[in-house]
Each structure stands twice: as structure tokens, then as C-alpha cells.
Enzyme design. Structure first.
Site, mmCIF file in Angstrom:
data_model
loop_
_atom_site.group_PDB
_atom_site.id
_atom_site.type_symbol
_atom_site.label_atom_id
_atom_site.label_comp_id
_atom_site.label_asym_id
_atom_site.label_seq_id
_atom_site.Cartn_x
_atom_site.Cartn_y
_atom_site.Cartn_z
ATOM 1 C CB SER A 95 -0.948 -0.512 1.522
ATOM 2 O OG SER A 95 -2.132 -0.517 1.294
ATOM 3 C CE LYS A 170 -5.729 -1.077 2.444
ATOM 4 N NZ LYS A 170 -3.962 -1.459 2.670
ATOM 5 C CE LYS A 238 1.705 2.002 4.845
ATOM 6 N NZ LYS A 238 1.506 1.039 3.751
#
Length: 297
Positions: A95, A170, A238
Site C-alpha cells: 500500500s 486502497k 502511514k
């Protein structure tokens, strides 16, 4: 059977590679540290570098933590690109930044290879159960070749669009998850402080329009105070950093995403970087000086 390379054998990558081996494929591996013994016993072939993996495999999968790690795995002196020959397919299942992904895809395609970005949702549990949601960006031809492999690792598999579109999907997923956790936390905290039983409030809400998977699973975590991860706050930080950075690059304001990130930051400041992301509610509780599990005065 396919000849596959797999780079990055952490808590997600190791079981994903294991499913590919169990599916009868030859899997060449490279990771920081050693390839796990269980994978070697199952038939994994450990390599000394990403370039060696790329020379041995026709399809090379990367599953590493963040954008700089993908760039390093692909383009360092002994990275994947150094071992590629035309016709191979590189698949990044990490990701990472959608903007950087488009650049990585361009650089790999310049070598005569194809590139898919295929980030996943479902965490360690989904990786172990082969039930990951996989969001794919890239060509339909490459997707069709890879779909049987994706089906060994996940269940909900969608070609969203071109390179970068898997990653932006995502990012969108992580925005929705964070904001829904925050909303559930606010609602249950307010109900509990008002004197209502938060467990019963949650049960009632699950029968109405406010129902969600997050209310069901993470609402229960908030009520029962079970904040062992799951999906760690530091990882969601993150992902929201990717969202906010991409928003700045594209000129899209994300005000509530920024608020959720600051609540995660507050949790991390209290030693909670490793808590499950449902523990975002703890930042709200600190501000209210009240915990969902306690009795209202």
C-alpha cells in the site's frame, strides 16, 4: 503452473506466498532476514537479491511496508529491475503512493515488462485466510493472467482501472475506515457518557441505517476494551499520510481525514502506535475524560 517471485515476507507476505506454494506454483523468495523456515519446508526457493528473483521468475510480486521500500526493492543496484527481461510482469501488492506508483509503472514498462498495482485489504487475518480484498490497477491483459494467482490469496478481486487506480482505491478505503471508526467512537462515547449501556446502544444501531462492519467489529472492541491488533494504528497513520499527501498533490482538501490522523497521532503519543486502529476512540476518551466502559456519574 507459474514461476513466481515474492519479495517481502512479513506478517502479510509470508502467508500470501504460502498460498501460492500450496496452489502448486514455484515461488522464489527474497526478504530482509531469512525466508521463514515453514516456507522453505513447503518448497520456497530462497534468493540472494531482488535481481536474482526477477531472473528466476516470470511474475514478480512485492509486498513491503511503504513507498521507499518498493522503490528500493525495484530499482536499487540489485533490485528487481536489474534482473528483468521483456515480457515479465511486476505486481506490487504493498500500500503505497498512487503518484509514485505511476512512475514505477512507467519505469518498469520501459524495460518491456508489464506492471500491476494490487494493494490489499484484510490485514493479517485476511492474508492467513486467503480472504483479502485485492484492488488492481493496470492492463486488462496482465490482470487476466494474474487473476488465478490473486484468487489463491483473496476473494474480492477487482480491476479498478489503469496503473495507480488500485492504490488510490486502497487510499479511499483507508479514509472510509478511519472516519467510520471515528464516528462509531464518538457515538458510543456520547451514549455511554449520557448513561446508556454502550453494548445495547451498539446492538440497537446494528439493526438500522447506521450499521456497518466497523460498528459490528470495532464497536465491540471499544465496548469490551480489546485493542490488541488487528491492524495497528501506526500502519493506518502511514495510509492516511498517503491520503493527505496525495490530496495536497491533487489539490483535494481532506479535512476529516486530517482530523482522524491527528487522533491517531494523539494515540501514538500515548504509546499506542501498536494498538489496534479501533483504539482511536481512546483519543476521544482522553478529551472527554471518560471511557466507554465506565459508569457515568
Amino acid at each position: 503452473m507459474a514461476n513466481i517471485g515474492f519479495i517481502g515476507l512479513g506478517i502479510m507476505g509470508a502467508p500470501m506466498a504460502g498460498h501460492l506454494i500450496a496452489g502448486g506454483h514455484t515461488v522464489h523468495t527474497y526478504t530482509h532476514g531469512a525466508t521463514p523456515a515453514a516456507l522453505l519446508e513447503a518448497g520456497a526457493r530462497a534468493c540472494a537479491s531482488g535481481a536474482e528473483v526477477a531472473r528466476a521468475a516470470d511474475i514478480i510480486i512485492t509486498m513491503v511496508p511503504d513507498t521507499p521500500h518498493v522503490e528500493d526493492a525495484l530499482f536499487n543496484a540489485e533490485g528487481v529491475a536489474a534482473g528483468l527481461t521483456p515480457g515479465k510482469i511486476v505486481v506490487d501488492m504493498s500500500s503505497i503512493s498512487p503518484v509514485a506508483t505511476k512512475d514505477f509503472a512507467r519505469r518498469i514498462k520501459a524495460l518491456g515488462c508489464d506492471y500491476l498495482d494490487a494493494p490489499v485489504s484484510g490485514g493479517e487475518v485476511g492474508a492467513r485466510a486467503a480472504s483479502l480484498t485485492i484492488m488492481v490497477g493496470g492492463s486488462e491483459a496482465a490482470f487476466d493472467k494474474l487473476k488465478p494467482l490473486f484468487e489463491l490469496m483473496g476473494k474480492n478481486i477487482t480491476l479498478v482501472g489503469g496503473n495507480g487506480d488500485g492504490q488510490i482505491t486502497k487510499v479511499a478505503n483507508q479514509i472510509i475506515v478511519a472516519l467510520t471508526i471515528e464516528a462509531v467512537g464518538e457515538a458510543l462515547l456520547l451514549a455511554a457518557k449520557a448513561g446508556a449501556d454502550p453494548a445495547r446502544v451498539r446492538q440497537a444501531l446494528m439493526g438500522g441505517f447506521a450499521n456497518s462492519r466497523i460498528l459490528e467489529v470495532h464497536g465491540e472492541r471499544m465496548v469490551k476494551r480489546t485493542f490488541d491488533p488487528g491492524f495497528r494504528i501506526e500502519l493506518h497513520q502511514k495510509d492516511l499520510n498517503l491520503a493527505l499527501t496525495t490530496g495536497r498533490q491533487l489539490g483535494v482538501p481532506l479535512p476529516n481525514t486530517a482530523t482522524a490522523q491527528e487522533l491517531f497521532n494523539a494515540c501514538a503519543a500515548h504509546g499506542g502506535a501498536g494498538w489496534d486502529h479501533s483504539a482511536l476512540v481512546r483519543a476521544l476518551e482522553k478529551m472527554a475524560n471518560f471511557e466507554i466502559g465506565q459508569q457515568a456519574a
